[in-house]
Enzyme design. Sequence first.
Site, PDB file in Angstrom:
ATOM      1  N   ARG A 209      14.066  -7.100   1.589  1.00 44.94           N
ATOM      2  CA  ARG A 209      14.664  -5.587   1.091  1.00 44.94           C
ATOM      3  C   ARG A 209      13.887  -5.191  -0.015  1.00 44.94           C
ATOM      4  NH1 ARG A 209      19.844  -3.943   0.293  1.00 44.94           N
ATOM      5  NH2 ARG A 209      20.709  -5.915   1.059  1.00 44.94           N
TER       6      ARG A 209
ATOM      7  N   TYR B 172       5.738  20.750   5.010  1.00 42.45           N
ATOM      8  CA  TYR B 172       5.634  19.417   6.118  1.00 42.45           C
ATOM      9  C   TYR B 172       7.372  19.723   7.307  1.00 42.45           C
ATOM     10  CZ  TYR B 172       6.574  16.121   9.182  1.00 42.45           C
ATOM     11  OH  TYR B 172       7.306  15.061  10.582  1.00 42.45           O
TER      12      TYR B 172
ATOM     13  N   ASP C 123       3.354  16.014  -2.683  1.00 40.27           N
ATOM     14  CA  ASP C 123       3.260  15.457  -1.290  1.00 40.27           C
ATOM     15  C   ASP C 123       1.238  15.539  -1.364  1.00 40.27           C
ATOM     16  OD1 ASP C 123       2.994  14.371   0.925  1.00 40.27           O
ATOM     17  OD2 ASP C 123       4.494  15.052   2.041  1.00 40.27           O
TER      18      ASP C 123
ATOM     19  N   LYS D 258      -0.562   8.857   7.720  1.00 38.86           N
ATOM     20  CA  LYS D 258      -2.097   8.968   8.181  1.00 38.86           C
ATOM     21  C   LYS D 258      -3.789   8.948   7.652  1.00 38.86           C
ATOM     22  CE  LYS D 258       1.798  12.048   9.515  1.00 38.86           C
ATOM     23  NZ  LYS D 258       2.226  11.927   8.741  1.00 38.86           N
TER      24      LYS D 258
HETATM   25  N1  PLP Z   1       4.539  14.512   4.491  1.00 36.55           N
HETATM   26  C1  PLP Z   1       3.561  14.854   5.034  1.00 36.55           C
HETATM   27  C2  PLP Z   1       2.668  15.913   4.943  1.00 36.55           C
HETATM   28  C3  PLP Z   1       3.610  14.440   6.656  1.00 36.55           C
HETATM   29  O1  PLP Z   1       2.696  15.143   7.126  1.00 36.55           O
HETATM   30  C4  PLP Z   1       4.305  13.471   7.136  1.00 36.55           C
HETATM   31  C5  PLP Z   1       4.235  13.347   8.507  1.00 36.55           C
HETATM   32  O2  PLP Z   1       3.352  14.224   9.068  1.00 36.55           O
HETATM   33  C6  PLP Z   1       5.082  12.958   6.690  1.00 36.55           C
HETATM   34  C7  PLP Z   1       5.343  13.785   5.000  1.00 36.55           C
HETATM   35  C8  PLP Z   1       6.230  12.407   6.855  1.00 36.55           C
HETATM   36  O3  PLP Z   1       5.253  11.325   7.310  1.00 36.55           O
HETATM   37  P1  PLP Z   1       5.962   9.271   7.836  1.00 36.55           P
HETATM   38  O4  PLP Z   1       5.862  10.835   9.231  1.00 36.55           O
HETATM   39  O5  PLP Z   1       5.410   8.710   7.308  1.00 36.55           O
HETATM   40  O6  PLP Z   1       7.481   9.698   8.136  1.00 36.55           O
END
Ligand code: PLP
Length: 391
Positions: free
Chosen positions: A55, A108, A177, A202
């Site tokens: 962990r 998001y 992000d 992604k």
């Molecule tokens: N940040 C962005 C810009 C995203 O598009 C996403 C998911 O679509 C996330 C964070 C969240 O990521 P995860 O789906 O890996 O939890």
Amino acid sequence: MTHLRTRAVHAGQHPDPASGAIAMPITQSTAFAYGSLERGAAIFAGEAEGYRYGRYGNPTVAALEAKMADLEGAEAAVAFASGTAATAATVLALLQPGDELVFLGPLYGGTEGLLRSLGERWGLRVTDATATGLAAALSPATRMVWVEPLTNPSLQMHDLAAVAATAHAHGAITVADNTFCTPCLTRPLAHGIDLVVHSMTKYLGGHGDATGGLVAGRAAHIAQIRKTGLGHIGASLAAQEAFLFLRGIKTLPLRMGAHCEGAQAVAEFLASHPAVRTVHYPGLPSHPQHALALRQMEGGFGGMVTLELARGERSAAAGVLNALKLFAQAVSLGDVDSLACHPASTTHSFVSPEARAAAGVGEGMIRLSVGIEHPDDLIADLDQALASLAA
Ligand code: PLP
């Protein structure tokens, strides 16, 4: 190793000393023998380097963290089981009840939902500064500013250097992000941002077969986020997934080049199509922040293209989406395969019609994640799908 393409292959990794294996071995172990009571005590006290329990850390995951820290120009990084876990750990580790988090959106939807839920249940003030501008929203309680350099789905840009300067003048730390841009196109820390968050699910993975997240930044912040996110919450990334991300990142610069080339060609095609009212893509001179994109993004403008049909009703979007053959209808992004989605009925279906309107998400909007297929084939697919509108 000065070039990103070289660092994407080699940073954080070296042939395995035991076997000479060049691919990073998957260390599938929960416990790690520390050999003596004295060494165990030193590892647990943080006075000696070493693994103890899955962990808290794992050699395959550590290689991925070192590679990403290098690519983002950070002192350290910590990996998580998802991008959402990385976001939650960052907020929970660095903020406390009574603090204010200000965000520049639209974010998001999952991130905004998480922040708002933490706000309500945990006594955190969460303020949306998208409409007012950052300076007007900051207060003495503001401890953190959250920003997406390129927003979803309307692909607006935020000026990272300006965000960092304004937030720092108020003593707030900044988090970007960087999922949509990746370190190939934008390195937020070089613009003064303090922490970078990724959904590795992604572009970093790139093949649509692994879920993961990461935070990179100063070592002291990362140590706090690691302790909360891994030690207390236990949102650790599995070694098998870390292997997939390590493998994916080796080709990230090549893939991003193909994504950008394809997206630019697709955006230009769509911009000249009579059935399309608007194309959102920072690489088009018509994009309201094209000058900022030229300044902030390096080597291309990303793989996401959003279009609004001239006919703005849901049935028109359905006609186009249901006629696509190469683009799969799915909500993720950043895969080598091209994907298309209808934000109003999927990613943004849980928000109110007013909030959808504020985010510019209409029924005739389609979001494309342009893969690495040949742009001519993608354009031919879009062309025949758009032709179905006239039929
Ligand atoms: N940040 C962005 C810009 C995203 O598009 C996403 C998911 O679509 C996330 C964070 C969240 O990521 P995860 O789906 O890996 O939890």
